[in-house]
Design an enzyme around this catalytic site. Structure first.
Site, PDB file in Angstrom:
ATOM      1  CG  ASP A  35      63.299  33.215  29.790  1.00 28.70           C
ATOM      2  OD1 ASP A  35      63.366  31.985  29.988  1.00 28.70           O
ATOM      3  OD2 ASP A  35      64.118  34.037  30.240  1.00 28.70           O
ATOM      4  CD  GLU A  37      58.691  28.645  22.726  1.00 26.82           C
ATOM      5  OE1 GLU A  37      58.238  27.952  21.814  1.00 26.82           O
ATOM      6  OE2 GLU A  37      59.809  28.436  23.256  1.00 26.82           O
ATOM      7  CG  PHE A  38      57.618  30.109  31.460  1.00 26.45           C
ATOM      8  CD1 PHE A  38      57.402  28.815  31.924  1.00 26.45           C
ATOM      9  CD2 PHE A  38      57.420  31.170  32.331  1.00 26.45           C
ATOM     10  CE1 PHE A  38      56.989  28.591  33.227  1.00 26.45           C
ATOM     11  CE2 PHE A  38      57.012  30.951  33.639  1.00 26.45           C
ATOM     12  CZ  PHE A  38      56.801  29.653  34.086  1.00 26.45           C
ATOM     13  CG  ASP A  39      57.261  35.478  30.294  1.00 23.40           C
ATOM     14  OD1 ASP A  39      57.260  34.835  31.354  1.00 23.40           O
ATOM     15  OD2 ASP A  39      58.146  36.303  29.980  1.00 23.40           O
ATOM     16  CB  SER A  84      70.734  23.970  66.166  1.00 22.80           C
ATOM     17  OG  SER A  84      71.234  23.778  67.456  1.00 22.80           O
ATOM     18  CG  LEU A  85      72.818  19.896  62.737  1.00 25.47           C
ATOM     19  CD1 LEU A  85      73.417  19.892  61.350  1.00 25.47           C
ATOM     20  CD2 LEU A  85      72.435  18.485  63.149  1.00 25.47           C
ATOM     21  CG  ASP A 119      76.108  30.766  55.612  1.00 23.54           C
ATOM     22  OD1 ASP A 119      75.339  30.742  56.593  1.00 23.54           O
ATOM     23  OD2 ASP A 119      77.104  31.514  55.539  1.00 23.54           O
ATOM     24  NE  ARG A 138      67.229  27.506  64.911  1.00 19.88           N
ATOM     25  CZ  ARG A 138      67.433  26.677  65.919  1.00 19.88           C
ATOM     26  NH1 ARG A 138      67.095  25.421  65.809  1.00 19.88           N
ATOM     27  NH2 ARG A 138      67.973  27.091  67.024  1.00 19.88           N
ATOM     28  CE  LYS A 290      71.361  16.245  57.566  1.00 23.59           C
ATOM     29  NZ  LYS A 290      70.368  16.714  56.601  1.00 23.59           N
ATOM     30  CB  CYS A 408      85.112  65.722  49.760  1.00 24.88           C
ATOM     31  SG  CYS A 408      84.707  64.720  48.323  1.00 24.88           S
TER      32      CYS A 408
HETATM   33  S1  IVH Z   1      70.018  19.022  59.084  1.00 19.93           S
HETATM   34  C1  IVH Z   1      68.351  18.280  63.577  1.00 19.93           C
HETATM   35  N1  IVH Z   1      71.243  19.568  56.839  1.00 19.93           N
HETATM   36  O1  IVH Z   1      72.373  24.165  59.789  1.00 19.93           O
HETATM   37  C2  IVH Z   1      68.968  19.310  62.697  1.00 19.93           C
HETATM   38  N2  IVH Z   1      70.934  21.330  58.397  1.00 19.93           N
HETATM   39  O2  IVH Z   1      72.890  24.051  63.040  1.00 19.93           O
HETATM   40  C3  IVH Z   1      68.672  19.047  61.269  1.00 19.93           C
HETATM   41  N3  IVH Z   1      71.775  23.503  57.609  1.00 19.93           N
HETATM   42  O3  IVH Z   1      69.415  24.727  61.538  1.00 19.93           O
HETATM   43  C4  IVH Z   1      69.407  19.977  60.381  1.00 19.93           C
HETATM   44  N4  IVH Z   1      72.492  22.809  55.659  1.00 19.93           N
HETATM   45  O4  IVH Z   1      69.581  25.628  59.195  1.00 19.93           O
HETATM   46  C5  IVH Z   1      70.809  20.056  58.017  1.00 19.93           C
HETATM   47  N5  IVH Z   1      72.265  19.880  54.783  1.00 19.93           N
HETATM   48  C6  IVH Z   1      71.829  20.376  55.947  1.00 19.93           C
HETATM   49  C7  IVH Z   1      71.973  21.734  56.292  1.00 19.93           C
HETATM   50  C8  IVH Z   1      71.523  22.178  57.539  1.00 19.93           C
HETATM   51  C9  IVH Z   1      72.350  23.845  56.464  1.00 19.93           C
HETATM   52  C10 IVH Z   1      71.513  24.432  58.742  1.00 19.93           C
HETATM   53  C11 IVH Z   1      70.134  24.338  59.294  1.00 19.93           C
HETATM   54  C12 IVH Z   1      70.286  23.992  60.744  1.00 19.93           C
HETATM   55  C13 IVH Z   1      71.710  24.362  61.005  1.00 19.93           C
HETATM   56  C14 IVH Z   1      72.292  23.407  62.018  1.00 19.93           C
END
Ligand code: IVH
Length: 670
Positions: A35, A37-39, A84-85, A119, A138, A290, A408
């Site tokens: 650290d 050396e980095f600094d 979202s998913l 998360d 988002r 996916k 208390c």
């Molecule tokens: S893919 C089209 N991959 O989960 C949606 N999302 O409800 C593409 N999240 O809004 C999202 N880990 O904030 C994807 N490995 C991951 C993820 C991830 C967390 C969150 C992300 C998204 C929510 C989905």
């Protein structure tokens, strides 16, 4: 080579070196240098950029430390909507998803990429010609907040990509997270100054992302995992290839992912991580599945809200039931009372749970808790388990209701509950032992006065033996007093006396933090010290004056007024002053007034400059009696615009008729 070319070459060399060391440290966890050396490298670059401001690049690694203040985050439209998913919680639902996928791409084999579901807070980051351009939250999926200055402080995110075949323009999306260890540290600090702790790392990450001062964000150590690329004509056939390319360009993509060739393999991945998740240093709340092939993704398409080619499998919060044995009440440094449930031990999410937080009286009443109740306990994203309900069928006939205490548990003073607050407080600030001990602990702690030798046990001993009753007493300690306690020998007693003497030189801002005004953390203390310069000025300020200081709103202002209204606290200041502690900003920190030429003038700075750095201009403005403001309003006098000045600031200045000047015009004014 002439001097400037030599310097230019060294700046480029240092930039590359630092970027590489950053990458090794934050992305690979495999540092090559210490650290220290980095600094040294970083400091050399900072120095050169200061001497030659024209060589300062927007994507220089020195820009990670932040410093930009954003009062209102600009709302911007996403280039690609941020969807979202769909969620599932069971194997059956996941099988149904798989069947829908197969039906959508008949006669083809399907591969899935399984990833962790981080998360945290979703983020989209735009890159142009290999450089970090903009980061947007988002929001509602259509538009989000521009949090560029804050996201740039995340060390694992490249400001400049490694060489490679990256598209000229693309967006990468991921999740900003806060490691659990950092979350716990932040919460300790919040509790220490009387703020409500964050419930979980996710809330803490999202709160951090919305801080106005990016140098504060920089200290919080956010991290970011990337998981998707967006662009026109990306040159990949599969999601996995995209992730591999992103990794090679310098992004942090989690290796904890797997290309699966069957739904059984997907289940294995899910089950594996359900067991392993407590071992990760950050929170996940499930797994994302996916379809790997981009052409199959296109074929499957989207519903109104989410893609048909991806789904998330969410882990259920682990819950169980156990018996409530009793309720304890803890008293914090600020006098806040926290009820804690003692439970019959139960195994949840891989750990034995014996206690659960109950937050406050309202919570106990909402649950209608009775002693010996069988309660449902849940351990989800939150680190501290919580009681979610009571199994009424198991309640004993004569069960006794849990009554919140009135006095208390430590000093028997009657508790108070301020209007609008959920917490009860013990008002016996001066005599209640945990409050006294907590105050001394806070005062002597590393972040405050940094006085060695005052560990928790030593403080307990001093207080119990009646040697000290309040902060000021520590400066009255004599060597003989310390030696009268068994655990101290001549040397350790001398060390304490020396440490106390040395602490009298601690700067005003540390003293101000150390005296423990509620809601005044180290940052606010520093800003107050700089703004008011002396404690007398601060003590004389009314609410309006207080709120003129940076970061002070009505809550902090009220707390400061309360503190100084208390005669006990005024006495404390007087005693500490008589022992020689610093109650005035040191001369080095005191802004030197050069002129009053900018009196009543408020200036917003945007962009980069040639003659001086942005920080230097801020100082110059202050030294000449002017005010630095962060956002352009109708009241702004000038917008000092350099190269790459923010387009929204320029627009607003034009709209409000605020005069836009360059650095030479400013220097001429002076
Ligand atoms: S893919 C089209 N991959 O989960 C949606 N999302 O409800 C593409 N999240 O809004 C999202 N880990 O904030 C994807 N490995 C991951 C993820 C991830 C967390 C969150 C992300 C998204 C929510 C989905």
């Amino acid at each position: 080579m002439d001097k400037i070319s030599l310097v230019k070459a060294r700046v480029a060399e240092l930039t590359a070196l630092i970027n590489d060391h950053n990458f090794r440290y934050y992305n690979l966890s495999d540092p090559l240098i210490s650290d220290f050396e980095f600094d040294q490298l970083l400091n050399e670059l900072i120095q050169l950029e200061k001497e030659y401001p024209s060589l300062l690049e927007l994507d220089s690694p020195t820009q990670r430390v932040g410093g930009e203040i954003t009062k209102n985050f600009e709302t911007v439209k996403h280039i690609y909507p941020m969807l979202s998913l769909g969620n599932t919680y069971s194997e059956d639902e996941l099988k149904e998803f798989h069947e829908r996928v197969i039906k959508g791409i008949p006669d083809e084999k399907v591969e899935y990429v399984c990833e962790l579901k981080f998360d945290g807070v979703a983020i989209g980051i735009q890159y142009e010609n290999g450089k970090f351009k903009r980061a947007v939250t988002r929001g509602d999926g259509i538009q989000g907040d521009d949090v560029t200055a804050n996201v740039k402080t995340i060390r694992s995110l490249p400001l400049r990509l490694k060489d490679g075949n990256y598209p000229a323009k693309f967006e990468i999306r991921g999740e900003i997270i806060l490691p659990r260890a950092t979350f716990e540290r932040i919460n300790e600090e919040r509790v220490d100054i009387g703020e409500t702790p964050f419930a979980n790392p996710r809330n803490s990450a999202s709160g951090t992302l919305k801080l106005q001062d990016s140098s504060e964000v920089s200290k919080r150590k956010l991290d970011c995992f990337l998981y998707a690329l967006y662009g026109d004509d990306l040159p990949f056939l599969t999601h996995e290839d995209g992730l591999k390319a992103a990794t090679s360009w310098g992004f942090k993509v989690s290796n904890e992912r797997k290309v699966c060739h069957s739904i059984e393999e997907v289940f294995d991945f899910i089950n594996y991580w359900e067991k392993k998740r407590p071992d990760l240093p950050f929170d996940i709340d499930g797994v994302v599945i996916k379809v790997n092939s981009f052409s199959q993704q296109r074929e499957l398409g989207f519903t109104a809200k989410s893609p048909r080619w991806a789904i998330s499998f969410k882990y259920k919060a682990e819950s169980g039931s156990t018996q409530l044995l009793s309720v304890d009440y803890q008293v914090g440094r600020t006098g806040a009372i926290t009820p804690v449930a003692n439970l019959s031990p139960v195994l949840l999410a891989g750990t034995i749970v014996k206690r659960a937080t109950l937050h406050n009286q309202d919570q106990i009443e909402k649950l209608d808790l009775h002693v010996d109740d069988t309660v449902f306990v849940e351990k989800g994203g939150e680190i501290i388990p919580k009681i979610t309900g009571v199994d009424l069928s198991k309640r004993k006939l004569q069960a006794r209701k849990v009554e919140f205490i009135h006095r208390c548990p430590e000093c028997n003073f009657e508790l108070v509950r301020k209007e609008g607050e959920a917490q009860h407080y013990c008002p016996n600030t001066l005599m209640c032992p945990p409050q006294v001990k907590g105050r001394i602990e806070h005062f002597t702690s590393r972040k405050a006065m940094n006085i060695d030798g005052f560990g928790t046990e030593t403080i307990d001993l001093f207080v119990e033996k009646g040697l000290i009753n309040d902060i000021a007493d520590i400066y009255r300690l004599k060597k003989q007093d310390i030696l009268s306690l068994d655990r101290f020998a001549d040397k350790s007693a001398n060390n304490i006396i020396d440490a106390l003497e040395a602490s009298k030189k601690m700067p005003f801002e540390k003293v101000l933090f150390a005296i423990g005004i509620r809601f005044v953390g180290d940052t606010v203390a520093r800003k107050l010290a700089r703004h008011f310069v002396t404690i007398d000025e601060l003590m004389a300020a009314d609410a309006t004056k207080l709120m003129e200081a940076p970061e002070v709103g009505n809550v902090i202002a009220a707390s400061i007024l309360d503190f100084f209204a208390d005669p006990g606290n005024r006495n404390l200041i007087a005693s500490l002053r008589s022992y020689g502690l610093q109650f005035q900003l040191s001369p080095e920190d005191t802004p030197v007034k050069v002129s009053e030429k900018l009196k009543g003038v408020s200036i917003v700075i945007s962009g980069t400059f040639e003659k001086h750095s942005r920080e230097e201009y801020k100082k110059i403005i202050e030294q000449n009696g002017g005010k630095n403001a962060s956002g352009v309003t109708r009241k702004t006098s000038f917008l000092l615009a350099g190269a790459d000045a923010g387009p929204s600031k320029l627009e607003k200045a034009t709209e409000y008729g605020v005069k836009i000047i360059d650095e030479y015009q400013l220097l001429e004014m002076l």
